[in-house]
Write a protein that holds these residues in place. Structure first.
Motif, short mmCIF file in Angstrom:
data_model
loop_
_atom_site.label_atom_id
_atom_site.label_comp_id
_atom_site.label_asym_id
_atom_site.label_seq_id
_atom_site.Cartn_x
_atom_site.Cartn_y
_atom_site.Cartn_z
N TRP A 51 0.82 -1.12 -0.19
CA TRP A 51 0.23 0.08 0.03
C TRP A 51 0.87 1.42 0.02
O TRP A 51 1.58 1.49 0.86
CB TRP A 51 -0.94 0.11 1.27
N GLN A 52 0.76 2.03 -1.18
CA GLN A 52 1.55 3.37 -1.15
C GLN A 52 1.04 4.48 -0.57
O GLN A 52 -0.25 4.61 -1.17
CB GLN A 52 2.57 3.31 -2.48
N VAL A 53 1.40 5.30 0.09
CA VAL A 53 0.58 6.50 0.30
C VAL A 53 1.66 7.67 0.18
O VAL A 53 2.83 7.55 -0.20
CB VAL A 53 0.40 6.53 1.97
N CYS A 54 1.15 8.89 -0.01
CA CYS A 54 1.83 10.32 -0.10
C CYS A 54 2.55 10.54 1.12
O CYS A 54 2.35 9.88 2.04
CB CYS A 54 1.00 11.28 -0.42
N PRO A 55 3.32 11.62 1.31
CA PRO A 55 4.04 12.01 2.57
C PRO A 55 2.72 12.25 3.59
O PRO A 55 1.74 12.73 3.41
CB PRO A 55 4.64 13.27 2.31
N SER A 295 11.19 7.95 9.23
CA SER A 295 10.26 7.56 8.35
C SER A 295 10.19 6.02 8.28
O SER A 295 9.07 5.58 8.24
CB SER A 295 10.71 7.95 6.93
N LEU A 296 11.28 5.31 8.69
CA LEU A 296 11.34 3.93 8.45
C LEU A 296 10.53 3.20 9.80
O LEU A 296 10.51 2.03 9.77
CB LEU A 296 12.60 3.37 8.12
N GLU A 297 10.61 4.07 10.65
CA GLU A 297 9.55 3.61 12.00
C GLU A 297 7.79 3.59 11.31
O GLU A 297 7.19 2.83 11.74
CB GLU A 297 9.80 4.58 13.02
N LEU A 298 7.65 4.18 10.27
CA LEU A 298 6.31 4.26 9.88
C LEU A 298 6.04 3.52 8.46
O LEU A 298 5.08 2.85 8.44
CB LEU A 298 5.72 5.85 9.49
N PHE A 299 7.21 3.16 7.75
CA PHE A 299 7.07 2.62 6.45
C PHE A 299 7.75 1.45 6.49
O PHE A 299 8.99 1.29 7.06
CB PHE A 299 7.35 3.42 5.54
N ASP A 300 7.57 0.57 5.57
CA ASP A 300 8.50 -0.69 5.17
C ASP A 300 9.26 -0.48 4.19
O ASP A 300 10.38 -1.02 4.20
CB ASP A 300 7.42 -1.82 4.99
N VAL A 301 8.88 0.40 3.25
CA VAL A 301 9.53 0.91 2.14
C VAL A 301 9.28 2.29 1.94
O VAL A 301 8.40 2.73 2.28
CB VAL A 301 9.07 0.11 0.78
N SER A 347 17.67 -1.72 4.17
CA SER A 347 16.47 -1.01 4.14
C SER A 347 16.03 -1.08 2.49
O SER A 347 16.82 -1.33 1.67
CB SER A 347 16.73 0.36 4.54
N LYS A 348 14.76 -0.97 2.55
CA LYS A 348 14.07 -0.87 1.23
C LYS A 348 13.77 0.31 0.81
O LYS A 348 12.91 1.14 1.40
CB LYS A 348 12.68 -1.81 1.23
N PHE A 349 14.20 0.86 -0.56
CA PHE A 349 14.14 1.95 -1.09
C PHE A 349 13.80 1.80 -2.50
O PHE A 349 13.88 0.88 -3.09
CB PHE A 349 15.38 2.93 -0.97
#
Length: 531
Positions: A51-55, A295-301, A347-349
């Motif tokens: 699931w991709q979100v904007c900032p 940010s990586l505390e909130l997102f997986d990628v 990390s995944k970018f």
């Protein structure tokens, strides 16, 4: 640094793009409550893995998630107020006025005037010493862990309130000088305002972490979006001036933007301050690493927006009327990403390598090994060797039918004319069925290991569902997936989407065995599993 064959993209999978603000809810804007959890259920059931979100930072004038008051904070608009009512911090009648707002778009003007007073009432009933959210850390533990950015952010927001929400560059000089910031004495109303904003962040991060854990349980990873630049009117620039090319009083000699491109004949004049890359490199890119870790505390990628700006970036004189006048300057290059890899390994970018891409940008992405992006709509109207044509795609790429900046795929199809229309209709065999489904299928069929599709394209919606039109400042970021359309998506499209995933091998047997029917729309968070 990683290499191409060592990319984290190792399986054929898919994702959907939907910003939090667009989620269905009854309180004027999408939030982290029931609608978000139901959307995760839909993704898992239909075969999506991402699931991709904007900032997700707090927004100001213009409502763009790419212009935030903080690179670290969360947007209080996304707080689920119903949970605050269940915890006796709000009463139902206090929330009810938000239920009068539209469900098919965000009316930011009405939201601004109604939301903040309601949230302030919740804070007035909040006692940090006794209050405890279910499965959440105590307030003081949260504050201590986030103080490095929360202290300057809450002070910044308190002073914005004092000075009528004006940008800090318009504040009295003693509040603009970075050498004096640490000595600022706040009044009691300003201390109360700081406390409110700290409370808002506490609730936001609690609700986000619960949602992320829920998504993990369902096999769904969240892709976040990191704008390369931060807003001039932000706590980051105000409190960490040495990281940016900004004068003491806030004046700028030059600003960020992009030259003329697909989206605009005069380029895009973003107006963001540029980075002081010399200073940042000397301290090992400390601020960038802090930002990415947060940010990586909130997102997986994490998707690096405008990745090409790390190779070289477009510099526009601050007095220029548009972005057509500018020069290219070298960015930090691979040294930044080596520092990131050392500090945050594995990390995944994703590299948003769109726009004018030269050899320097191409080589930088190759060095990092990050998957780049391809947009289905960009494959036409150029030359026969356009690398955005699906038959030129590579495995280590993320393919989008479109992004938040594109028109919907259906509207794009309907806008085509002349030779370009003929080319697209021939390529996708649209003559008998000119719908977005054909292009969606082509994306799924491609060799690229990850396909991400805006929800608008899953529903085949037209131009009325466009999220953002670059170069414009009115009418953007308002579209929402209203409850009726969400029901159509989550109940009427499951079989079709699951078949699509199976046909193109974008779902494995383990995922299929874990599928379950999505809950009814009226299910409350009390009935849902919590982390």
């Amino acid at each position: 640094m990683p290499h191409l064959e060592n990319s984290w993209l190792t399986a054929r999978q898919s994702g959907a793009l939907l910003h939090v603000s667009s989620l269905p809810s009854e309180t004027g804007i999408g939030n982290l409550g029931t609608g978000a959890h139901r959307f995760v259920d839909f993704l898992a059931t239909a075969g999506f893995a991402y699931w991709q979100v904007c900032p997700v930072g707090p927004t100001g004038y213009g409502d763009s998630p790419y212009q935030s008051f903080s690179a670290f904070a969360g947007n209080p608009y996304f707080i689920d107020l119903d949970e605050l009512a269940r915890n006796d911090l709000l009463q139902e009648q206090e929330i009810s006025e938000l239920r009068e707002l539209p469900t098919d778009h965000v009316d930011y003007g009405q939201l601004y005037h109604r939301f903040w007073g309601i949230l302030a009432k919740a804070h007035s009933r909040f006692d940090a010493k006794t209050f405890a959210l279910e499965n959440g850390k105590p307030f003081h533990a949260f504050y201590e862990s986030q103080a490095y950015w929360l202290d300057p952010y809450t002070t910044f927001m308190a002073l914005k309130a004092r000075f009528g929400q004006r940008s800090w560059v318009e504040w009295p000089q003693e509040y603009r000088d970075p050498k004096r910031i640490a000595k600022i004495k706040l009044s009691q109303p300003e201390i109360s305002e700081r406390s409110r904003h700290a409370f808002y962040q506490y609730i936001f991060f609690h609700q986000w972490n619960r949602l992320k854990n829920y998504a993990t349980e369902k096999g769904v990873q969240i892709v976040g979006d990191m704008p390369i630049y931060v807003a001039l009117d932000s706590a980051d620039v105000w409190s960490r001036r040495d990281n940016f090319l900004v004068k003491t009083d806030g004046d700028l000699d030059s600003v960020a933007g992009v030259p003329p491109d697909y989206f605009s004949e005069t380029g895009q004049l973003w107006g963001n301050p540029l980075y002081n890359w010399n200073h940042l490199s000397k301290n090992g890119y400390k601020w960038w690493i802090e930002r990415i870790c947060s940010s990586l505390e909130l997102f997986d990628v994490l998707r690096f927006d405008h990745f090409r700006g790390f190779a070289d970036f477009w510099v526009v004189p601050s007095h220029a009327p548009d972005a057509s006048e500018g020069t290219w300057e070298l960015g930090p290059g691979i040294s930044l990403f080596k520092a990131i890899e050392q500090a945050i390994p594995d990390s995944k970018f994703i590299a948003e390598d769109l726009g004018y891409i030269n050899e320097t940008v191409f080589n930088l992405r190759e060095q990092t090994g990050y998957p780049g992006m391809k947009i289905m709509q960009f494959g036409f109207g150029h030359d026969d060797n356009n690398v955005n044509l699906p038959h030129f795609f590579e495995r280590n790429q993320v393919v989008y039918t479109g992004t938040h900046d594109n028109n919907t795929t259906q509207a794009w199809i309907e806008s085509l004319s002349g030779e370009n229309k003929q080319m697209v209709f021939d390529y996708f065999d649209l003559h008998e069925n000119p719908t977005a489904d054909r292009i969606l299928q082509a994306a799924f069929a491609s060799v690229a290991r990850l396909v991400i599709t805006p929800v608008q394209d899953l529903l085949g919606l037209g131009a009325e569902a466009r999220m953002n039109e670059p170069g414009t400042s009115i009418g953007n970021w308002q579209w929402r997936l209203d409850p009726e359309r969400f029901d159509l998506l989550s109940q009427g499209s499951i079989d079709r989407l699951l078949a699509l995933h199976k046909r193109y091998h974008r779902v494995d047997d383990t995922q299929q065995r874990n599928y379950s029917a999505p809950p009814e729309r009226k299910q409350s968070l009390d009935q849902m599993p919590t982390a």
